[in-house]
Design an enzyme around this catalytic site. Sequence first.
Site, short mmCIF file in Angstrom:
data_model
loop_
_atom_site.label_atom_id
_atom_site.label_comp_id
_atom_site.label_asym_id
_atom_site.label_seq_id
_atom_site.Cartn_x
_atom_site.Cartn_y
_atom_site.Cartn_z
N HIS A 123 -43.68 89.74 -17.10
CA HIS A 123 -43.09 89.17 -15.89
C HIS A 123 -41.60 88.87 -16.06
CE1 HIS A 123 -44.23 88.23 -11.92
NE2 HIS A 123 -44.39 86.93 -12.01
N ASN A 135 -41.38 81.98 -8.58
CA ASN A 135 -41.71 81.86 -7.15
C ASN A 135 -40.63 81.18 -6.32
OD1 ASN A 135 -44.04 83.01 -8.04
ND2 ASN A 135 -45.40 81.33 -7.46
N ASN A 155 -43.85 87.65 -5.65
CA ASN A 155 -43.46 86.34 -5.13
C ASN A 155 -42.00 85.99 -5.38
OD1 ASN A 155 -45.97 85.70 -4.00
ND2 ASN A 155 -46.75 84.90 -5.95
N ASP A 213 -40.00 93.04 -12.29
CA ASP A 213 -41.14 93.80 -12.79
C ASP A 213 -41.99 94.31 -11.64
OD1 ASP A 213 -41.65 90.82 -12.62
OD2 ASP A 213 -43.71 91.55 -12.75
#
Length: 278
Positions: free
Chosen positions: A102, A149, A195, A174
């Site tokens: 991530h 997020n 997100n 990613d």
Amino acid sequence: MRVGAIASSVSALRFPIRHRLFLSSNHSHLAGSLPLRRARCPSGRRTMSEQFSSPFSSSSAPIASLGRPVDGDIEAKKPPQQHPWLIVGLGNPGKRYSGTRHNVGFEFVDTIAEAEGISMSSVSFKALFGKGFIGNVPVMLAKPQTFMNASGESVGPIASYYKIPLKQVLVVFDDLDLPFAKLRLLPKGGHGGHNGMRSVINHLKGSRDFPRLRIGIGRPPGKMDPVNFVMRPFNKQEREELDYTFQQGLAAMRILLLEGFDKSATFVNSNKSLEQLS
């Protein structure tokens, strides 16, 4: 005698005017910074401007800093201010997330910073922040520290404060839907369920018209939860492939800033992965 006297008077008047074009020794350090006009006089001889033109000047404008136009031209105007590029890598802060799938956006920005000698030690707009150049193009690098997020809480204010056009805000993140270590450069688009990108779009007033570089991390094996998969680190072989991809991405960034989006997209989107080349 009358003609000779007039000629002598003219010569006496012209010499001081011609002499004033030279810079005094007290100001000789300015010579390299003055953009000099490359023009030829009617006789075909080289002008003073040609003899003392600076190799660092990319302009053929007349000397504006002397306070008067040269050869009757209007004083040179200042070039328009160049907007910087903002390159943002998305990820999560902290050692717990370092090196995970991530966080490839963070790692890619680190690759640029190291290659171009840009320090990322300052904190600004809720991000690790750096300023520098790629070639002669000013760039800003950012790694939002808000957690993935809420990435837009950093990106939106940076773009707004520095008045950066959206076409010069590049977001790197990613992508589960791309094969591992594959790059994809696009001029605009949606969040695709990411997100972090969803937050960025929301904080850019809902606009999707900004470029993005997607870095493929592959699909989770079997029935593994994608949330758990993106938090996994890379094995040795994956790390080698990813490092190669980062170098390809770095080359693409240089093409993007110096030669334009189309050339960079062609380079990125037609490139083969390390696995395909072996």
